[in-house]
Design a protein around this motif. Structure first.
Motif, mmCIF file in Angstrom:
data_model
loop_
_atom_site.group_PDB
_atom_site.id
_atom_site.type_symbol
_atom_site.label_atom_id
_atom_site.label_comp_id
_atom_site.label_asym_id
_atom_site.label_seq_id
_atom_site.Cartn_x
_atom_site.Cartn_y
_atom_site.Cartn_z
ATOM 1 N N LYS A 266 -9.768 -27.327 52.779
ATOM 2 C CA LYS A 266 -9.931 -26.460 51.450
ATOM 3 C C LYS A 266 -8.568 -26.434 50.902
ATOM 4 O O LYS A 266 -8.523 -26.056 49.714
ATOM 5 N N ARG B 69 -19.950 -20.376 54.006
ATOM 6 C CA ARG B 69 -18.807 -19.744 54.464
ATOM 7 C C ARG B 69 -18.679 -19.571 55.992
ATOM 8 O O ARG B 69 -19.802 -18.973 56.517
ATOM 9 N N ILE B 70 -17.889 -19.669 56.708
ATOM 10 C CA ILE B 70 -18.005 -19.778 58.098
ATOM 11 C C ILE B 70 -17.464 -18.275 58.333
ATOM 12 O O ILE B 70 -16.283 -17.937 58.168
ATOM 13 N N LYS C 59 -6.253 -24.384 51.371
ATOM 14 C CA LYS C 59 -5.622 -23.167 51.464
ATOM 15 C C LYS C 59 -6.083 -22.428 52.565
ATOM 16 O O LYS C 59 -6.905 -22.864 53.447
ATOM 17 N N ASN D 58 -10.096 -13.787 60.505
ATOM 18 C CA ASN D 58 -9.788 -12.353 60.449
ATOM 19 C C ASN D 58 -10.191 -11.788 61.552
ATOM 20 O O ASN D 58 -10.552 -12.226 62.580
ATOM 21 N N GLY E 124 -16.219 -15.177 59.901
ATOM 22 C CA GLY E 124 -14.761 -14.952 60.680
ATOM 23 C C GLY E 124 -13.475 -15.480 60.287
ATOM 24 O O GLY E 124 -12.605 -15.418 60.781
ATOM 25 N N PHE E 125 -13.569 -15.980 58.933
ATOM 26 C CA PHE E 125 -12.396 -16.943 58.427
ATOM 27 C C PHE E 125 -12.198 -16.416 57.152
ATOM 28 O O PHE E 125 -13.234 -16.199 56.429
ATOM 29 N N LYS F 116 -22.178 -8.942 56.589
ATOM 30 C CA LYS F 116 -21.329 -9.992 56.727
ATOM 31 C C LYS F 116 -19.944 -10.356 56.160
ATOM 32 O O LYS F 116 -19.183 -10.903 56.269
ATOM 33 N N LYS G 102 -9.857 -10.945 52.125
ATOM 34 C CA LYS G 102 -9.399 -10.492 50.762
ATOM 35 C C LYS G 102 -8.013 -10.208 50.373
ATOM 36 O O LYS G 102 -7.606 -10.530 49.581
HETATM 37 C C1 LIG Z 1 -13.711 -12.488 53.418
HETATM 38 C C2 LIG Z 1 -13.993 -13.160 52.043
HETATM 39 C C3 LIG Z 1 -15.249 -12.425 51.528
HETATM 40 C C4 LIG Z 1 -12.912 -13.250 51.361
HETATM 41 O O1 LIG Z 1 -13.516 -13.988 50.085
HETATM 42 P P1 LIG Z 1 -12.458 -14.583 48.757
HETATM 43 O O2 LIG Z 1 -11.504 -13.567 48.457
HETATM 44 O O3 LIG Z 1 -13.512 -14.699 47.579
HETATM 45 O O4 LIG Z 1 -11.840 -15.930 49.373
HETATM 46 P P2 LIG Z 1 -10.867 -16.521 48.756
HETATM 47 O O5 LIG Z 1 -10.726 -16.166 47.357
HETATM 48 O O6 LIG Z 1 -9.637 -16.587 49.583
HETATM 49 O O7 LIG Z 1 -11.383 -18.011 48.813
HETATM 50 C C5 LIG Z 1 -12.231 -18.511 47.896
HETATM 51 C C6 LIG Z 1 -12.669 -20.044 48.493
HETATM 52 O O8 LIG Z 1 -12.601 -20.244 49.878
HETATM 53 C C7 LIG Z 1 -13.680 -20.523 50.251
HETATM 54 N N1 LIG Z 1 -13.992 -19.750 51.595
HETATM 55 C C8 LIG Z 1 -13.786 -18.214 51.697
HETATM 56 N N2 LIG Z 1 -13.987 -18.036 52.954
HETATM 57 C C9 LIG Z 1 -14.494 -19.181 53.473
HETATM 58 C C10 LIG Z 1 -15.008 -19.442 54.816
HETATM 59 N N3 LIG Z 1 -15.132 -18.369 55.763
HETATM 60 N N4 LIG Z 1 -15.500 -20.505 55.203
HETATM 61 C C11 LIG Z 1 -15.435 -21.479 54.162
HETATM 62 N N5 LIG Z 1 -14.806 -21.177 52.806
HETATM 63 C C12 LIG Z 1 -14.553 -20.191 52.625
HETATM 64 C C13 LIG Z 1 -14.688 -20.153 49.164
HETATM 65 O O9 LIG Z 1 -16.037 -20.635 49.319
HETATM 66 C C14 LIG Z 1 -13.993 -20.265 48.020
HETATM 67 O O10 LIG Z 1 -14.131 -21.800 47.901
HETATM 68 P P3 LIG Z 1 -13.972 -22.322 46.295
HETATM 69 O O11 LIG Z 1 -12.629 -21.822 45.706
HETATM 70 O O12 LIG Z 1 -14.094 -23.910 46.519
HETATM 71 O O13 LIG Z 1 -15.202 -21.708 45.521
HETATM 72 C C15 LIG Z 1 -14.410 -14.543 52.447
HETATM 73 O O14 LIG Z 1 -13.453 -15.230 53.154
HETATM 74 C C16 LIG Z 1 -15.751 -14.601 53.564
HETATM 75 O O15 LIG Z 1 -16.762 -14.565 52.883
HETATM 76 N N6 LIG Z 1 -15.353 -14.643 54.846
HETATM 77 C C17 LIG Z 1 -16.548 -15.075 55.536
HETATM 78 C C18 LIG Z 1 -16.954 -13.440 56.122
HETATM 79 C C19 LIG Z 1 -16.131 -12.792 56.821
HETATM 80 O O16 LIG Z 1 -15.511 -13.313 57.808
HETATM 81 N N7 LIG Z 1 -16.372 -11.505 56.690
HETATM 82 C C20 LIG Z 1 -15.384 -10.833 57.236
HETATM 83 C C21 LIG Z 1 -14.111 -10.214 56.596
HETATM 84 S S1 LIG Z 1 -13.040 -9.092 57.442
#
Ligand SMILES: CC(C)(COP(=O)(O)OP(=O)(O)OC[C@H]1O[C@@H](n2cnc3c(N)ncnc32)[C@H](O)[C@@H]1OP(=O)(O)O)[C@@H](O)C(=O)NCCC(=O)NCCS
Length: 256
Positions: free
Chosen positions: A188, A142-143, A190, A195, A145-146, A108, A149
């Motif tokens: 949010k 978390r949705i 931000k 992605n 695809g959005f 995921k 890192k």
């Molecule tokens: C890719 C991912 C793991 C990066 O995570 P991360 O580095 O912790 O994200 P950020 O630090 O930029 O952001 C953290 C905040 O945004 C929120 N957030 C991040 N991705 C989100 C999403 N896809 N949907 C909703 N909220 C999201 C988190 O809940 C967190 O909120 P908070 O600060 O209120 O607790 C994360 O965006 C995610 O889980 N995405 C969904 C899964 C995905 O698309 N995976 C493929 C990656 S290529």
């Protein structure tokens, strides 16, 4: 005691049916076409489209699918699928085991959010965007695809969406993904960019593929990158990998 054939139970037998392929002494058929003809006339991307979807792609669909494969072929040594694959090779396993170990890490949060994203887009195509984003945030969901890192804008998505627009493949699911990205940013505070998983999830729906097949596209492409890394590990590196940096944070000095 000999058991007569007629006395054997037959309920356990299952029928094996497929619409995909048939190999025989005389001919191999893939989705109705002769394999030799496909080999002579089609590209790999066209044949993948045919094998997965059961129909031949248009020129524009081929360009789009090809771009999806190129965009996700590799993304550096640091990602879990490559480090695990290389560690597995370095530990003295077979090439195929190392590649399979790498593919096995896709999940995921790395390369495996495509299906989640495609399903979310499919389920919410007629829903109010503000409402669905609000619900996800409230439920701490978390949705797929959005977000990313390292990226606030994923350049791979931008390139793919440009190619989609040029080739008539930018449909209602890509548009929905863009609107969700805007709404996420609004709610949010931000930018959580679409992605590469999100882009592929939207694009394969607009190409007419089933959402349950979504993760296949990343697997097909990234297998090539992982093979290259496993081969490099096998031929250029010393055996056995150990973490170069780690910290012991447990207790010391315990007595029995
Ligand atoms: C890719 C991912 C793991 C990066 O995570 P991360 O580095 O912790 O994200 P950020 O630090 O930029 O952001 C953290 C905040 O945004 C929120 N957030 C991040 N991705 C989100 C999403 N896809 N949907 C909703 N909220 C999201 C988190 O809940 C967190 O909120 P908070 O600060 O209120 O607790 C994360 O965006 C995610 O889980 N995405 C969904 C899964 C995905 O698309 N995976 C493929 C990656 S290529």
């Amino acid at each position: 005691m000999t058991v007569k054939k007629s006395e054997l139970k037959t309920e356990w037998k299952t029928e094996w049916k497929t619409e995909i392929s048939k190999a025989s002494k005389d001919e191999t058929i893939i989705r109705g076409y002769n394999l030799e003809e496909l080999t002579n006339k089609l590209t790999f991307t066209e044949t993948i489209f045919l094998t997965l979807k059961g129909e031949l792609p248009t020129e524009q669909q081929t360009k789009m699918l090809n771009a999806i494969f190129v965009s996700s072929i590799d993304h550096g040594i640091e990602v879990s699928s490559v480090t695990v694959a290389r560690c597995t090779m370095a530990a003295g396993n077979q090439f195929n085991s190392a590649v399979a170990a790498g593919i096995g890490t896709l999940g995921k949060y790395h390369g495996g959010a495509i299906e989640d994203c495609a399903k979310f887009l499919e389920q919410n195509i007629n829903e109010n965007i503000e409402k669905i984003v609000k619900q996800s945030i409230e439920n701490k969901k978390r949705i797929g695809g959005f977000g990313h890192k390292i990226y606030t804008t994923d350049p791979r998505t931008q390139t793919l969406f440009e190619i989609a627009k040029q080739n008539n493949c930018f449909g209602k699911y890509c548009k929905l993904a863009e609107n969700i990205e805007l709404e996420l940013e609004k709610q949010k505070g931000k930018k959580l960019c679409i992605n590469i998983d999100g882009a592929i999830g939207a694009l394969i729906l607009d190409l007419g593929f089933d959402s349950t097949l979504a993760n296949a596209f990343f697997i097909i492409s990234r297998t090539v990158g992982i093979c290259a890394h496993v081969h490099e590990e096998k031929t250029k590196e010393k055996l056995v990998r150990r973490l170069s940096e780690s910290e012991y944070i447990g207790e010391t000095g315990k007595k029995l």
